[in-house]
Structures are given as structure tokens and as C-alpha cells.
Design an enzyme around this catalytic site. Structure first.
Site, PDB file in Angstrom:
ATOM      1  N   ARG A 128       2.863   6.006  -3.312  1.00 30.03           N
ATOM      2  CA  ARG A 128       4.487   6.376  -3.704  1.00 30.03           C
ATOM      3  C   ARG A 128       4.159   6.174  -5.295  1.00 30.03           C
ATOM      4  NH1 ARG A 128       4.412   5.746   1.367  1.00 30.03           N
ATOM      5  NH2 ARG A 128       5.866   7.187   2.660  1.00 30.03           N
ATOM      6  N   LYS A 144       0.610  -0.792  -0.399  1.00 26.16           N
ATOM      7  CA  LYS A 144      -0.110  -0.047  -0.153  1.00 26.16           C
ATOM      8  C   LYS A 144       1.145   1.341   0.400  1.00 26.16           C
ATOM      9  CE  LYS A 144      -2.955   0.714   3.576  1.00 26.16           C
ATOM     10  NZ  LYS A 144      -2.406   2.130   4.591  1.00 26.16           N
ATOM     11  N   SER A 145       2.320   1.794   0.493  1.00 22.22           N
ATOM     12  CA  SER A 145       2.416   2.326   0.868  1.00 22.22           C
ATOM     13  C   SER A 145       3.588   2.686  -0.483  1.00 22.22           C
ATOM     14  CB  SER A 145       3.183   2.495   1.894  1.00 22.22           C
ATOM     15  OG  SER A 145       3.126   1.987   3.360  1.00 22.22           O
ATOM     16  N   ARG A 200      -6.645   2.574  17.858  1.00 22.11           N
ATOM     17  CA  ARG A 200      -6.003   1.205  17.707  1.00 22.11           C
ATOM     18  C   ARG A 200      -5.937   0.435  19.445  1.00 22.11           C
ATOM     19  NH1 ARG A 200      -2.915   0.632  11.626  1.00 22.11           N
ATOM     20  NH2 ARG A 200      -5.002   0.484  10.522  1.00 22.11           N
ATOM     21  N   ASP A 228       1.825  -1.064  11.969  1.00 21.97           N
ATOM     22  CA  ASP A 228       0.492  -1.382  11.911  1.00 21.97           C
ATOM     23  C   ASP A 228      -0.108  -3.095  11.983  1.00 21.97           C
ATOM     24  OD1 ASP A 228       0.448   1.442   9.928  1.00 21.97           O
ATOM     25  OD2 ASP A 228       0.656   0.294   8.307  1.00 21.97           O
ATOM     26  N   LYS A 270      -4.405   6.110  14.457  1.00 18.31           N
ATOM     27  CA  LYS A 270      -4.931   5.349  13.399  1.00 18.31           C
ATOM     28  C   LYS A 270      -6.208   5.851  12.489  1.00 18.31           C
ATOM     29  CE  LYS A 270      -0.214   5.019  12.851  1.00 18.31           C
ATOM     30  NZ  LYS A 270       0.651   5.132  11.902  1.00 18.31           N
ATOM     31  N   GLY A 305      -5.284   8.186   4.929  1.00 17.67           N
ATOM     32  CA  GLY A 305      -4.183   8.784   5.781  1.00 17.67           C
ATOM     33  C   GLY A 305      -3.040   9.371   4.627  1.00 17.67           C
ATOM     34  N   SER A 325       6.905   9.718  11.562  1.00 14.90           N
ATOM     35  CA  SER A 325       6.175   9.133  10.453  1.00 14.90           C
ATOM     36  C   SER A 325       6.656   9.611   8.703  1.00 14.90           C
ATOM     37  CB  SER A 325       4.969  10.450  11.252  1.00 14.90           C
ATOM     38  OG  SER A 325       3.724  10.584  10.078  1.00 14.90           O
TER      39      SER A 325
HETATM   40  C1  S3P Z   1       2.585   5.705   5.451  1.00 14.63           C
HETATM   41  C2  S3P Z   1       3.427   5.548   7.178  1.00 14.63           C
HETATM   42  C3  S3P Z   1       2.613   4.561   8.561  1.00 14.63           C
HETATM   43  C4  S3P Z   1       1.855   3.770   8.788  1.00 14.63           C
HETATM   44  C5  S3P Z   1       0.620   3.725   7.253  1.00 14.63           C
HETATM   45  C6  S3P Z   1       1.255   4.483   6.026  1.00 14.63           C
HETATM   46  C7  S3P Z   1       3.292   5.658   4.726  1.00 14.63           C
HETATM   47  O1  S3P Z   1       2.232   5.904   9.555  1.00 14.63           O
HETATM   48  O2  S3P Z   1       0.938   3.090  10.008  1.00 14.63           O
HETATM   49  O3  S3P Z   1      -0.317   2.345   7.581  1.00 14.63           O
HETATM   50  O4  S3P Z   1       2.461   4.844   3.249  1.00 14.63           O
HETATM   51  O5  S3P Z   1       3.564   5.974   4.642  1.00 14.63           O
HETATM   52  P1  S3P Z   1       3.315   7.110   9.958  1.00 14.63           P
HETATM   53  O6  S3P Z   1       2.620   8.286   8.743  1.00 14.63           O
HETATM   54  O7  S3P Z   1       2.370   6.962  10.719  1.00 14.63           O
HETATM   55  O8  S3P Z   1       4.494   6.698   9.979  1.00 14.63           O
END
Ligand code: S3P
Length: 443
Positions: A33, A28-29, A358, A327, A354, A105, A178
Site C-alpha cells: 500500500r 507485506k500488506s 492451502r 495467512d 490463495k 495477488g 477480502s
Molecule cells: C492481503 C489480503 C489478504 C491476504 C493477502 C494480503 C492484502 O487476502 O491473504 O496475503 O494485502 O490486502 P484477501 O484479499 O483475501 O483478504
């Protein structure tokens, strides 16, 4: 077999142990990107293995609204592949309506960094959960760089942002680890004159630092510090997205809990910033291993093998390791519930902000199982019960949070009787076919 009515899904025990080899959907991350950086880039990027899920669709819809041209097609394996033509040096178009980031987010926070260098006024909003999540962590550093937000000083969406073509570079000491914060500042920094640096208390996931050089951006990164040198423009490139370790974690934990299981999960990102859960399972005494088989760009990938383990023991995870498994805390908490002794996750306060709180949700869910779990300061404690049996008639609340939905589903899938999960449908955010995949592997 699983049956569902409007918002309650009944999850039945798997008919057999988990066996064989499988793949999980794209990370997903990295998918976010690949999509977002391609939208910023000059030219036509080719992307493949992109996760087709609610969150990534939020990013795709956002970049289309901002003028990127998206031509992605569903592949036989369920992933998305194709081209994205970015706005490059011309910048995004002025959208006529607010950008709705849904539950994502990552979309909302990364967008703020992407929009920082352009003199457009863009309104950003999201669903009920996203509109409760903190945004000041992003708006504060971006304001130092010259971005304006309305309402000024607000911590939550909806927000309007007006960027500037004369962004200032900064050195920012982030108050929390983060990756979203780090990425938003670095993306803005690409367009600022000079070097923009982010330091963090402990290293968060580093996909941005690994991927930006692929888009031609001079980036330096050492543990806990990342910098970009601007001004520059991203140049189109090709990105292949490996499997998501955070999705693989649910299958691996299921295999550890379910007698007779031996599961190989192939093509998964083995980025060390993401596979802290494998280390934790090892520490608990679980039979789990990794094998590197290749790399996509600078992202290593390979196979995670997990097998049923009869005797698990509690362990302690120090605060500086939490970012590597942030996560996975809910599903690891469930495994800890079956271990001998107490498991402690130190410094997990980020879990409160989150998709839902959680920490509260984990103690609530484990409480239903009859397991003692409590929070002391910023630490989460779980007192395991080897041989734990699932009581009758349990109804877990997912709180519309995909990772909680899958965690509580594992209780029914690997346990001795069915459980119910409210709003299980939230799995569509990261792993839409989770239930079908795990049921297919039970043989
Ligand atoms: C993410 C970073 C994490 C993670 C989120 C995805 C990302 O959060 O919990 O599910 O893709 O950069 P943080 O920004 O708090 O590290």
C-alpha cells in the site's frame, strides 16, 4: 545448518532453543500500500521500512512501468527506504508491454482499482499460480463502476483493462471478506463522484482505511463497512512500515513448539485485524503476549513474546475471526497437530484460492506427519497428537507457496529429525531471510 540442491532443501533441527529479541521484515500488506498509494499520489512521498521481497518488488516494477519515479535504497536492516514520485492528477503512462505481477495477488488486484480512473489500456498478467487465482471478485464491482475488461467475464489473468475518467460510485456488498477486493473498489472510488462503499461479511484487514486519510482522502470505516468520498487525488505523504505479524507468526509458533524457547519479536504491527494468531495461540494455552510500544501513522506496533509451551489444547476458531489470521492457518494447523484434542477452523474456503490450495496442502502435509486432518464443508479439522515425533525421510511440497514452505520448515527446525522441503526458495515472496533469522536466534 541447512543444505540444498536444485529444488529440495534439507531443513535440520535447530541446535538450541530460540532466545532473545529480534525484528522481522516490514509488513507485506502495508509495504504494498505504501508503494502503490505513493505511485497514485501527487508529489514526493517518503517511505521507510518497506519489505524487500518478491511480492513487493512486483509492485515496485509495476509502478515504474506506469511512470512513477522510484528511488529506494537498501538499508542496513535489509528494508527499503527512499522516495516515490507519483503520477498524481496526470495519471499513469500507457505501458508498452503487459504488467507482470509475478506471484503477487495484492499487486494485480490493487492495480485494477488504481487503473480504473484512467483511459489507458493495460494488460495484466502473472506467474502460473497467480494466473489461476480468481479475479472476477475484482472485475465484477469495477465493471459496475464503468471499467472494461477483455476477455469480458474472464475470471483469471491475463486480462486487459480499460479505465474511464467518468467512474460511477457504488455501494458494493462483497460476497467474501477480502481486503484486496475492498481496496481495489475503494481506490477506484477515490476518483468517482460521490461516495463509494464496500461492505463485507466480516471485517478484513483495514490498512487501506487507515492509510488513505494519511494521503488526504476522506475515508470512513466501521467494522465491516468502508467508504471513500470522491473525486479526489492522493497527496504525497510519509509512511513508515512496521514489522510483519504474518512473518512474526512463524517465529512465535517455532518458539511455542521448541523446548526452552523465549522469544521477543519487536516492532511488529499489532493491528487487531492481523494478530488473530496470537489470540488462537492463547486459546490453545500457549504462553504468548503482546505489548504496545508505539504507532506508525494509525498502525499500532509493539512486541510479541512467545515461549515454549508443553501442553497445548485444541480450540475452535469461528468463521468471523478467520480474516484476522487468514495467512496463518497453515502454521497454526501445525501447532494444532501437537495439541491435545481437535482444532477446528470454521469457514476457511478462501484458503482454496490463495497462492495454492492451502486447505489441500495442509491436510496433505499433516497426513505425512501421521496427523489426522480433514475438511468437512468449509471447515478444517485437525486432531492433535501431543508428543508427536517426526517420521524419517519426510519430503514436504511447498507447492511454491511461501507460507507453506515456512510451515513445513518448522517441522524440521523444531522437531527431532531433518525434513526436506521442495521449492523452499518460495520464501523469497514474503520473508527471504527466514532461515538465516531463525538459525541466528537458536542459542
Ligand atoms: C492481503 C489480503 C489478504 C491476504 C493477502 C494480503 C492484502 O487476502 O491473504 O496475503 O494485502 O490486502 P484477501 O484479499 O483475501 O483478504
Amino acid at each position: 545448518m541447512s543444505t540444498s540442491d536444485e529444488s529440495i532443501t534439507t531443513i535440520h533441527p535447530l541446535r538450541a532453543s530460540l532466545q532473545g529479541s529480534t525484528r522481522v521484515p516490514g509488513d507485506k500488506s502495508i509495504s504494498h500500500r505504501a508503494v502503490l498509494f505513493s505511485a497514485m499520489a501527487q508529489g514526493l512521498s517518503k517511505v521507510s521500512g518497506v519489505l524487500d521481497s518478491g511480492d513487493v518488488q512486483s509492485s515496485l516494477a509495476a509502478i515504474e512501468q506506469l511512470g512513477a519515479r522510484v528511488d529506494l535504497k537498501k538499508q542496513p536492516d535489509g528494508s527499503l527506504a527512499g522516495t516515490i514520485e507519483g503520477w498524481g492528477a496526470a495519471g499513469p503512462v500507457q505501458p508498452g508491454t503487459p504488467i507482470d505481477c509475478g506471484n503477487s495477488g495484492t499487486t494485480a488486484r490493487l492495480l485494477m482499482g488504481m487503473l480504473a480512473p484512467w483511459d489507458r489500456e493495460v494488460a495484466i498478467t502473472g506467474d502460473d499460480s497467480l494466473c489461476k487465482r480468481p479475479m472476477r471478485r475484482i472485475t465484477a464491482p469495477l465493471m459496475k463502476m464503468g471499467v472494461r475488461f477483455v476477455p469480458e467475464g474472464a475470471d483469471t489473468l491475463p486480462l486487459s483493462l480499460t479505465g474511464t475518467r467518468s467512474l460511477k460510485s457504488i455501494t458494493y456488498h462483497a460476497p467474501m471478506s477480502s481486503a484486496q477486493l475492498k481496496t481495489a473498489v475503494l481506490l477506484a472510488g477515490v476518483y468517482a463522484k460521490g461516495t463509494t462503499t464496500v461492505t463485507e461479511p466480516s471485517p478484513s484487514r483495514n490498512h487501506t482505511e487507515l492509510m488513505l486519510p494519511e494521503y488526504g482522502i476522506e475515508t470512513t470505516a466501521v467494522s465491516g463497512t468502508a467508504s471513500v468520498k470522491g473525486p479526489g487525488v492522493l497527496k504525497a505523504c510519509d509512511v513508515a512500515v512496521p514489522g510483519d505479524p504474518s512473518s512474526a507468526a512463524f517465529l512465535a509458533c517455532a518458539a511455542v513448539l521448541l523446548p526452552g524457547s523465549v522469544l521477543h519479536i519487536e516492532g511488529v504491527s499489532l493491528n487487531t485485524a492481523r494478530i488473530g494468531f496470537v489470540r488462537t495461540l492463547e486459546q490453545m494455552g500457549a504462553t504468548v503476549s503482546i505489548r504496545h510500544t508505539g504507532a506508525e501513522g494509525k498502525e499500532p506496533f509493539g512486541t510479541i513474546t512467545a515461549s515454549h509451551t508443553d501442553v497445548l489444547r485444541g480450540c475452535e476458531i469461528p468463521a468471523e475471526k478467520i480474516a484476522t489470521l487468514v495467512d496463518e492457518v497453515p502454521v497454526l494447523s501445525l501447532v494444532a497437530a501437537f495439541a491435545r484434542g481437535v482444532t477446528v477452523f470454521r469457514g476457511v474456503e478462501e484458503l482454496r484460492v490463495k497462492e495454492t490450495d492451502r486447505l489441500a496442502a495442509v491436510t496433505e502435509g499433516l497426513g505425512l506427519l501421521g496427523v489426522d486432518a480433514w475438511i468437512d464443508g468449509n471447515d478444517l479439522f485437525i486432531e492433535g497428537q501431543p508428543g508427536l515425533r517426526v517420521p524419517e525421510g519426510l519430503v514436504f511440497d511447498s507447492h511454491n507457496d511461501h507460507r507453506l514452505a515456512m510451515t513445513w520448515a518448522l517441522v524440521g527446525l523444531t522437531g527431532n529429525r531433518p525434513v526436506q522441503v521442495a521449492n523452499f526458495d518460495s520464501v523469497k515472496i514474503s520473508y527471504p531471510r527466514f532461515l538465516q533469522d531463525i538459525e541466528r536466534l537458536a542459542k
